[in-house]
Design a protein around this motif. Sequence first.
Motif, PDB file in Angstrom:
ATOM      1  N   ALA A   1     -25.906  25.984 -19.346  1.00  0.00           N
ATOM      2  CA  ALA A   1     -25.965  24.850 -20.270  1.00  0.00           C
ATOM      3  C   ALA A   1     -25.163  25.140 -21.534  1.00  0.00           C
ATOM      4  CB  ALA A   1     -27.422  24.539 -20.617  1.00  0.00           C
ATOM      5  N   GLU A   2     -25.162  26.397 -21.971  1.00  0.00           N
ATOM      6  CA  GLU A   2     -24.368  26.756 -23.143  1.00  0.00           C
ATOM      7  C   GLU A   2     -22.879  26.606 -22.850  1.00  0.00           C
ATOM      8  OE1 GLU A   2     -23.321  28.172 -26.973  1.00  0.00           O
ATOM      9  OE2 GLU A   2     -25.103  27.235 -26.115  1.00  0.00           O
ATOM     10  N   LEU A   3     -22.440  27.018 -21.660  1.00  0.00           N
ATOM     11  CA  LEU A   3     -21.042  26.808 -21.280  1.00  0.00           C
ATOM     12  C   LEU A   3     -20.717  25.321 -21.196  1.00  0.00           C
ATOM     13  CD1 LEU A   3     -20.525  29.521 -18.517  1.00  0.00           C
ATOM     14  CD2 LEU A   3     -19.547  29.506 -20.810  1.00  0.00           C
ATOM     15  N   GLN A   4     -21.642  24.537 -20.667  1.00  0.00           N
ATOM     16  CA  GLN A   4     -21.434  23.090 -20.581  1.00  0.00           C
ATOM     17  C   GLN A   4     -21.257  22.492 -21.977  1.00  0.00           C
ATOM     18  OE1 GLN A   4     -21.424  21.262 -17.540  1.00  0.00           O
ATOM     19  NE2 GLN A   4     -20.658  19.593 -18.816  1.00  0.00           N
ATOM     20  N   ARG A   5     -22.038  22.980 -22.910  1.00  0.00           N
ATOM     21  CA  ARG A   5     -21.959  22.477 -24.274  1.00  0.00           C
ATOM     22  C   ARG A   5     -20.606  22.815 -24.905  1.00  0.00           C
ATOM     23  NH1 ARG A   5     -22.552  24.171 -29.435  1.00  0.00           N
ATOM     24  NH2 ARG A   5     -22.855  26.343 -28.830  1.00  0.00           N
ATOM     25  N   GLN A   6     -20.129  24.025 -24.658  1.00  0.00           N
ATOM     26  CA  GLN A   6     -18.913  24.469 -25.330  1.00  0.00           C
ATOM     27  C   GLN A   6     -17.629  24.073 -24.605  1.00  0.00           C
ATOM     28  OE1 GLN A   6     -18.494  27.902 -27.593  1.00  0.00           O
ATOM     29  NE2 GLN A   6     -20.539  28.726 -27.222  1.00  0.00           N
TER      30      GLN A   6
ATOM     31  N   THR B   1     -18.568  37.028 -24.032  1.00  0.00           N
ATOM     32  CA  THR B   1     -17.889  36.542 -22.831  1.00  0.00           C
ATOM     33  C   THR B   1     -18.900  36.104 -21.773  1.00  0.00           C
ATOM     34  OG1 THR B   1     -17.799  38.765 -21.830  1.00  0.00           O
ATOM     35  CG2 THR B   1     -15.908  38.072 -23.180  1.00  0.00           C
ATOM     36  N   TRP B   2     -18.466  35.161 -20.945  1.00  0.00           N
ATOM     37  CA  TRP B   2     -19.206  34.725 -19.769  1.00  0.00           C
ATOM     38  C   TRP B   2     -18.304  34.868 -18.553  1.00  0.00           C
ATOM     39  CZ3 TRP B   2     -18.959  32.062 -24.340  1.00  0.00           C
ATOM     40  CH2 TRP B   2     -20.153  31.776 -25.005  1.00  0.00           C
TER      41      TRP B   2
ATOM     42  N   LEU C   1     -22.838  35.386 -15.930  1.00  0.00           N
ATOM     43  CA  LEU C   1     -23.051  36.669 -16.597  1.00  0.00           C
ATOM     44  C   LEU C   1     -22.528  36.566 -18.021  1.00  0.00           C
ATOM     45  CD1 LEU C   1     -21.851  39.173 -13.857  1.00  0.00           C
ATOM     46  CD2 LEU C   1     -24.196  38.482 -14.340  1.00  0.00           C
ATOM     47  N   ARG C   2     -23.297  37.101 -18.963  1.00  0.00           N
ATOM     48  CA  ARG C   2     -22.855  37.081 -20.361  1.00  0.00           C
ATOM     49  C   ARG C   2     -22.935  38.490 -20.952  1.00  0.00           C
ATOM     50  NH1 ARG C   2     -24.788  33.105 -25.359  1.00  0.00           N
ATOM     51  NH2 ARG C   2     -23.583  34.166 -26.992  1.00  0.00           N
ATOM     52  N   HIS C   3     -21.877  38.887 -21.644  1.00  0.00           N
ATOM     53  CA  HIS C   3     -21.854  40.191 -22.301  1.00  0.00           C
ATOM     54  C   HIS C   3     -21.102  40.080 -23.628  1.00  0.00           C
ATOM     55  CE1 HIS C   3     -22.341  41.337 -18.004  1.00  0.00           C
ATOM     56  NE2 HIS C   3     -23.128  42.274 -18.514  1.00  0.00           N
ATOM     57  N   ASP C   4     -21.639  40.690 -24.654  1.00  0.00           N
ATOM     58  CA  ASP C   4     -20.891  40.841 -25.891  1.00  0.00           C
ATOM     59  C   ASP C   4     -19.767  41.858 -25.687  1.00  0.00           C
ATOM     60  OD1 ASP C   4     -22.493  39.061 -27.190  1.00  0.00           O
ATOM     61  OD2 ASP C   4     -23.645  40.554 -28.316  1.00  0.00           O
TER      62      ASP C   4
ATOM     63  N   ALA D   1     -13.942  32.666 -12.801  1.00  0.00           N
ATOM     64  CA  ALA D   1     -13.778  32.001 -14.088  1.00  0.00           C
ATOM     65  C   ALA D   1     -14.410  32.858 -15.174  1.00  0.00           C
ATOM     66  CB  ALA D   1     -14.425  30.615 -14.077  1.00  0.00           C
ATOM     67  N   TYR D   2     -13.824  32.792 -16.342  1.00  0.00           N
ATOM     68  CA  TYR D   2     -14.368  33.525 -17.480  1.00  0.00           C
ATOM     69  C   TYR D   2     -14.183  32.686 -18.730  1.00  0.00           C
ATOM     70  CZ  TYR D   2      -9.399  34.689 -17.953  1.00  0.00           C
ATOM     71  OH  TYR D   2      -8.027  34.610 -18.053  1.00  0.00           O
ATOM     72  N   ALA D   3     -15.006  32.952 -19.707  1.00  0.00           N
ATOM     73  CA  ALA D   3     -14.931  32.250 -20.982  1.00  0.00           C
ATOM     74  C   ALA D   3     -15.243  33.235 -22.087  1.00  0.00           C
ATOM     75  CB  ALA D   3     -15.915  31.079 -21.014  1.00  0.00           C
ATOM     76  N   ALA D   4     -14.790  32.917 -23.278  1.00  0.00           N
ATOM     77  CA  ALA D   4     -15.080  33.734 -24.456  1.00  0.00           C
ATOM     78  C   ALA D   4     -15.190  32.818 -25.661  1.00  0.00           C
ATOM     79  CB  ALA D   4     -13.988  34.779 -24.675  1.00  0.00           C
TER      80      ALA D   4
END
Length: 383
Positions: free
Chosen positions: A231-236, A178-179, A257-260, A214-217
Amino acid sequence: MRVLIIGAGIGGLTAAAALHRTGAHITVLERTPALTPAGTAISLAPNALRALDTLGVGDRIRDLAAWQGDGGLRTPGGRWLSRSDARSAETRFGGPLVLLPRTTLVDTLAALLPPDAIRTNTPATLTDPGDATRPAQVTTPQGELEADLVVAADGVHSSVRRALFPDQPGVEYAGFTTWRLLLPLPGVEFTSHETWGRGRLWGSHPLKDGRVYAYAAARAPKGQRANDERAELQRQFGDWHAPVPQLLAAARPQDVLRHDVHQIAVPLPAFHRGRVALLGDAAHAMPPTLGQGGNQAIEDAVVLAHTRDDLHAYTAARLPRTTAVARRAVRAGRLGMLRGRGTTAVRNAAMTALSAAGPALFLRGFDGIADWRPPYAAQQTTR
């Protein structure tokens, strides 16, 4: 009663405030140098707000938070799969769903405690869980401490849990990472949403103070990291519907912030041993897919204060409920992380049909969860 609480997160501070109200002498041991909660914002459902009512701060939190419910579920192209509204949520569950910065909740809870109750920069190790004839013992850099009750609120990778139940499997990787972001986005108006793609999801929600949470997974190998997570979020997610591109354009790499995600796959046999009680993620770590991790920790805290003299009653009250909630969160995570083209098309079609037939799926997911009430009378709220 002398109570030591290991961990000054939301669960630990709620337990401290609830036990302080019973007349217990509270000491909170926090390993970090300051009360800096991990994460960015937290969603509180009516079950957690009713628990906070027992501490006299429920209405304050409602006033400081953005009320949720208006919005729904979308596809990456922007099509709505399911819609909901705040009034329906309040009617269905007897109260609102709200969103606020974690720091606001932490500061509110800490203010309920005596000034000297919280010791930061104080890592703690359980050395003896105690029993009916002797107190529990905890070791800190400043020396040994004894307590009639130790509350372990030391998170997903709890060392106290491992000490109490060394034969349990512990936590496992849930299969996705997650981000999270919390940032201002002036001039951009949008409706709250969660968007499901193939093995990925994104959520955007405005806060009352004008910022956006905002959050992403996404499915990813355990431990994988990018040199630049923005940049990884931009890519995905850069080609998803508004306001996702605008949020990513406004973010800096240090804002992300990124966490597994880890979960306790095999429920513990109990949430206590001797004079020690486990609470929150230390007891029942679950995926964030229902937004109930912190909410269940708050429930744990007020129940523990009510059953402080009978930890068997605490386990009996909390283990079945949190196990059921965690299993629902796991199922929701699997649904959101589907990545096959055919399976996601079937999922989306089914959600659209179910939403048209009755209350929005967003609300149905909280049935049997958000309607929980504390085991004893809360203070009357002004609403």
